[in-house]
Design a protein around this motif. Structure first.
Motif, PDB file in Angstrom:
ATOM      1  N   HIS A  70       0.750  -1.056  -0.150  1.00 35.54           N
ATOM      2  CA  HIS A  70       0.286  -0.170   0.064  1.00 35.54           C
ATOM      3  C   HIS A  70       0.737   0.970  -0.244  1.00 35.54           C
ATOM      4  O   HIS A  70       1.850   1.354   0.694  1.00 35.54           O
ATOM      5  CB  HIS A  70      -0.988   0.253   1.522  1.00 35.54           C
ATOM      6  CG  HIS A  70      -1.540  -1.211   1.498  1.00 35.54           C
ATOM      7  ND1 HIS A  70      -1.352  -2.399   2.143  1.00 35.54           N
ATOM      8  CD2 HIS A  70      -3.247  -1.462   0.444  1.00 35.54           C
ATOM      9  CE1 HIS A  70      -2.586  -3.013   1.853  1.00 35.54           C
ATOM     10  NE2 HIS A  70      -3.736  -2.222   1.327  1.00 35.54           N
ATOM     11  N   CYS A  74      -2.122   5.644   2.731  1.00 36.67           N
ATOM     12  CA  CYS A  74      -0.914   5.396   3.310  1.00 36.67           C
ATOM     13  C   CYS A  74      -0.554   6.733   3.961  1.00 36.67           C
ATOM     14  O   CYS A  74      -0.665   7.805   2.681  1.00 36.67           O
ATOM     15  CB  CYS A  74       0.451   4.525   3.687  1.00 36.67           C
ATOM     16  SG  CYS A  74       0.033   2.857   3.980  1.00 36.67           S
ATOM     17  N   GLU A  78       2.997   6.577   8.429  1.00 35.74           N
ATOM     18  CA  GLU A  78       1.705   5.594   9.589  1.00 35.74           C
ATOM     19  C   GLU A  78       2.583   4.369   9.493  1.00 35.74           C
ATOM     20  O   GLU A  78       3.273   3.591   8.552  1.00 35.74           O
ATOM     21  CB  GLU A  78       0.641   5.649   8.205  1.00 35.74           C
ATOM     22  CG  GLU A  78      -1.027   4.614   8.918  1.00 35.74           C
ATOM     23  CD  GLU A  78      -1.714   4.653   7.655  1.00 35.74           C
ATOM     24  OE1 GLU A  78      -1.801   3.531   8.183  1.00 35.74           O
ATOM     25  OE2 GLU A  78      -2.047   5.430   6.634  1.00 35.74           O
ATOM     26  N   CYS A  81       1.228   0.600   7.577  1.00 30.41           N
ATOM     27  CA  CYS A  81       0.265   0.303   6.656  1.00 30.41           C
ATOM     28  C   CYS A  81       0.719  -0.616   6.033  1.00 30.41           C
ATOM     29  O   CYS A  81      -0.090  -1.286   5.689  1.00 30.41           O
ATOM     30  CB  CYS A  81       0.992   2.020   5.872  1.00 30.41           C
ATOM     31  SG  CYS A  81      -0.002   1.920   4.408  1.00 30.41           S
ATOM     32  N   ASN A  82       1.818  -1.189   5.873  1.00 30.52           N
ATOM     33  CA  ASN A  82       1.825  -2.159   4.782  1.00 30.52           C
ATOM     34  C   ASN A  82       2.534  -3.284   5.926  1.00 30.52           C
ATOM     35  O   ASN A  82       3.362  -4.082   6.166  1.00 30.52           O
ATOM     36  CB  ASN A  82       3.123  -2.531   3.962  1.00 30.52           C
ATOM     37  CG  ASN A  82       3.155  -1.629   3.103  1.00 30.52           C
ATOM     38  OD1 ASN A  82       2.207  -1.887   2.479  1.00 30.52           O
ATOM     39  ND2 ASN A  82       2.889  -0.105   2.958  1.00 30.52           N
TER      40      ASN A  82
END
Length: 186
Positions: A70, A74, A78, A81-82
């Motif tokens: 992603h 995102c 963040e 996020c992944n």
């Protein structure tokens, strides 16, 4: 003389038996008759390790198959996020050993016979040097790197690796000491 056959005494039987000489096998099966249990076992174990490495590659590919990285959704900073990416590529022991064990044990098993795969001296600490150690290595491979991975394929490979374990025990009981190296090009 019974039923018209001449009587042959024990001395004549011994003379006949001592005059019969066993001959070496010839023809297309001659090489099979001289097959060494150590070489046969080493070939089986090399095949098991090659298949374990391939199983590890397939497992990682299957884990990555539905994974997306992603970026668009995102934030710049963040934290999760992944998150799913870290489910494959992580140094957390619970993730690392779970995902990479078949691949690592497969490469380690192949490096018993392929010298160029021994990346460092660290490998020599884990490589088996006799058939008892090879039996333990095959049992560990069966239980921890085959059966729990890739469904039925992992179970079938685990059964084959268990047969390799038994063959290593047979080779050790046959007074085979050091592992017979399979001649490879590398």
């Amino acid at each position: 003389e019974a039923r018209g056959l001449p009587h042959i005494g024990p001395g004549a039987l011994i003379a006949i038996a001592s005059s019969v000489r066993p001959t070496a096998p010839s023809g297309p099966f001659a090489s099979m008759a001289s097959c060494d249990v150590g070489v046969f076992t080493s070939c089986m174990c090399l095949i098991a390790s090659l298949c374990t490495m391939l199983l590890g590659i397939m497992f990682v590919v299957l884990r990555l198959e539905d994974m997306d990285v992603h970026f668009k959704h995102c934030e710049f900073l963040e934290e999760d996020c992944n998150y799913y990416w870290r489910g494959v590529f992580s140094f957390r022991p619970s993730v690392f050993f779970d995902v990479w064990t078949p691949l690592f044990l497969g490469v380690l098993g192949i490096s018993v016979h392929v010298q160029s795969l021994r990346f460092c001296a660290f490998f020599d600490w884990f490589l088996p040097h006799n058939y008892f150690q090879y039996a333990v290595f095959m049992l560990v491979t069966c239980l921890f790197a085959n059966i729990g991975y890739c469904g039925k394929l992992g179970v079938i490979l685990g059964i084959y690796t268990a047969v390799c374990f038994v063959m290593c025990v047979v080779a050790r009981l046959s007074k085979k000491g050091d592992i017979k190296q399979v001649q490879t090009k590398y």
